[in-house]
Design a protein around this motif. Structure first.
Motif, mmCIF file in Angstrom:
data_model
loop_
_atom_site.group_PDB
_atom_site.id
_atom_site.type_symbol
_atom_site.label_atom_id
_atom_site.label_comp_id
_atom_site.label_asym_id
_atom_site.label_seq_id
_atom_site.Cartn_x
_atom_site.Cartn_y
_atom_site.Cartn_z
ATOM 1 N N LYS A 1 0.938 -1.166 -0.238
ATOM 2 C CA LYS A 1 -0.049 0.139 -0.546
ATOM 3 C C LYS A 1 0.834 1.293 0.322
ATOM 4 C CE LYS A 1 -3.282 2.515 2.846
ATOM 5 N NZ LYS A 1 -4.303 2.827 3.786
ATOM 6 N N ARG B 1 -2.689 4.559 -1.345
ATOM 7 C CA ARG B 1 -4.637 4.493 -1.767
ATOM 8 C C ARG B 1 -5.291 3.735 -1.139
ATOM 9 N NH1 ARG B 1 -7.108 4.425 -7.579
ATOM 10 N NH2 ARG B 1 -8.518 4.951 -7.738
ATOM 11 N N GLU B 2 -6.142 4.254 -0.722
ATOM 12 C CA GLU B 2 -7.307 3.790 0.135
ATOM 13 C C GLU B 2 -7.988 2.769 -0.449
ATOM 14 O OE1 GLU B 2 -7.279 3.664 2.917
ATOM 15 O OE2 GLU B 2 -5.510 4.791 3.514
ATOM 16 N N ASN B 3 -8.421 2.188 -0.819
ATOM 17 C CA ASN B 3 -9.610 1.003 -1.574
ATOM 18 C C ASN B 3 -10.975 2.295 -1.408
ATOM 19 O OD1 ASN B 3 -10.692 -1.157 -2.927
ATOM 20 N ND2 ASN B 3 -11.054 -2.498 -1.519
ATOM 21 N N THR B 4 -10.760 2.797 -2.327
ATOM 22 C CA THR B 4 -12.138 3.645 -2.772
ATOM 23 C C THR B 4 -12.167 3.472 -4.128
ATOM 24 O OG1 THR B 4 -10.779 5.616 -2.331
ATOM 25 C CG2 THR B 4 -12.590 4.713 -0.036
ATOM 26 N N TRP C 1 -12.290 6.647 -4.974
ATOM 27 C CA TRP C 1 -11.888 7.938 -5.383
ATOM 28 C C TRP C 1 -10.275 7.763 -4.723
ATOM 29 C CZ3 TRP C 1 -15.988 7.014 -1.768
ATOM 30 C CH2 TRP C 1 -15.684 7.172 -0.917
ATOM 31 N N TYR C 2 -9.338 9.198 -4.891
ATOM 32 C CA TYR C 2 -8.096 8.945 -4.245
ATOM 33 C C TYR C 2 -8.559 9.660 -3.393
ATOM 34 C CZ TYR C 2 -6.869 8.197 -8.941
ATOM 35 O OH TYR C 2 -6.635 7.521 -10.740
ATOM 36 N N GLN C 3 -7.676 8.157 -2.553
ATOM 37 C CA GLN C 3 -8.125 8.501 -1.048
ATOM 38 C C GLN C 3 -6.390 8.012 -0.290
ATOM 39 O OE1 GLN C 3 -10.564 10.143 1.159
ATOM 40 N NE2 GLN C 3 -9.672 9.816 2.840
ATOM 41 N N HIS C 4 -6.728 8.881 0.731
ATOM 42 C CA HIS C 4 -5.224 8.347 1.246
ATOM 43 C C HIS C 4 -4.972 9.398 2.834
ATOM 44 C CE1 HIS C 4 -3.799 8.565 -2.829
ATOM 45 N NE2 HIS C 4 -4.678 9.296 -3.149
ATOM 46 N N GLU C 5 -4.885 8.397 3.789
ATOM 47 C CA GLU C 5 -5.041 8.204 5.249
ATOM 48 C C GLU C 5 -3.245 8.882 5.904
ATOM 49 O OE1 GLU C 5 -7.715 9.105 6.592
ATOM 50 O OE2 GLU C 5 -9.048 8.303 4.889
ATOM 51 N N GLU C 6 -2.287 8.409 4.783
ATOM 52 C CA GLU C 6 -1.195 8.314 5.410
ATOM 53 C C GLU C 6 -0.008 8.752 4.339
ATOM 54 O OE1 GLU C 6 0.287 4.218 6.783
ATOM 55 O OE2 GLU C 6 -0.986 3.260 5.659
#
Length: 327
Positions: free
Chosen positions: A168, A174-177, A179-184
């Motif tokens: 990852k 990139r999160e599994n969404t 859209w382009y979601q990033h939590e770190e």
């Protein structure tokens, strides 16, 4: 395929061995202000990821048998400096480090061990592949390594969860969404499909490359070791198999000057090079602590690395031998 070959751990294909070391630091929890113990006699990629994380390296001396991190010096560093966030051990030129002693010290202090096995693909210690002893292992498939994907590397993790996290992080986190979601914070450390296909073809040839490197090494040893004070530095034999990635001519007792040897061989169109400049003397690293680096300084002064590629013919090898004997 690499996971099957290594026989242990969970591999993540990446863009470089340096990327593997960087992600290993992150997964080990190395952060700003931490210290990491590593050796000074190595390529800079062993230490640079420490700086990427904002941590400070403490440089440890080498020992004579393997040229790698000295377990006695490592133990002294713990006594003098306290507990680091991680220890980075390198298997220089494919020569396995003293893993029993080093892993025991790290376990005693509950400190993660990161193996820089970039040069040691196929080398083993007690039948186990180098890169699989530590909490994390880093391999390189750069163009000069024993097999290559042109550029590329691999991180070996102990758990599947760590490998998933590394994958990852290597894909921009990139999160599994949809859209382009990033939590770190993530990195563009992916290996390309083209590189991976090259690696599959190269992996099929690895054992043949290792056998040929050993034959070249034995040819140098038979002709040069002990002649006119020259030494071909040995690889560990007991309990180990080395991939014999690089061959080192040791000049200390020969009366020859390292730089003069390199110049004279270059004049005959024979490329050689010295061992690395020590990391603790470069870039911003001199401000960091280093403990008793006498052996590393000795190697820096007296080692010349000889031609040893898998495309070097025996005739080429003999020409190098003749040129060295004529110095």
């Amino acid at each position: 395929a690499m996971g099957e070959f290594m026989g242990k751990g969970y591999p993540v294909a990446l863009s470089a061995g340096t990327a593997a070391l960087h992600l290993a630091m992150i997964l080990a929890g190395v952060k700003t202000g931490d210290t990491v113990f590593c050796q000074s006699l190595t390529f800079s990629a062993s230490a640079n990821p420490v700086a990427y994380c904002g941590a400070k390296p403490v440089f440890i001396d080498s020992e004579r048998e393997t040229w790698n991190m000295d377990p006695a010096a490592l133990r002294r560093a713990f006594a003098l400096h306290g507990t680091p966030k991680a220890v980075v051990v390198v298997h220089l030129y494919g020569n396995p480090a003293k893993l029993d002693e080093i892993t025991a010290i790290c376990r005693e202090h509950d400190v993660p061990l990161i193996e820089d096995a970039a040069e040691a693909l196929g080398s083993t210690y007690n039948g186990q592949k180098c890169g699989t002893f530590g909490d994390f292992g880093a391999l390189s498939f750069n163009g000069n390594k024993i097999i290559t994907t042109s550029g590329g590397g691999m991180l070996l993790c102990r758990t599947e969860d760590e490998a998933k996290h590394a994958l990852k992080l290597s894909t921009q986190a990139r999160e599994n969404t949809p859209w382009y979601q990033h939590e770190e914070i993530g990195y563009n450390y992916r290996m390309t499909n083209v590189q991976a296909s090259l690696g599959l073809a190269q992996l099929e040839r690895l054992e043949g490359f290792i056998a040929y490197k050993k034959a070249l090494y034995d040819r140098y040893v038979a002709a040069l070791d002990g002649v006119k004070g020259l030494r071909i530095l040995p690889f560990r034999e007991a309990e180990c198999r080395s991939n014999h990635w690089f061959f080192s001519l040791y000049l200390k007792d020969s009366g020859l000057d390292r730089d003069t040897v390199i110049e004279k061989l270059q004049a005959q169109h024979i490329q050689t090079r010295p061992v690395w400049a020590l990391i603790h003397e470069q870039a911003d690293y001199p401000r960091n602590q280093a403990y008793g680096l006498d052996k590393a300084l000795d190697y820096r002064k007296y080692i010349v690395n000889l031609p040893c590629s898998t495309n070097l013919s025996f005739e080429d090898c003999d020409r190098v031998i003749e040129a060295v004997l004529g110095l």
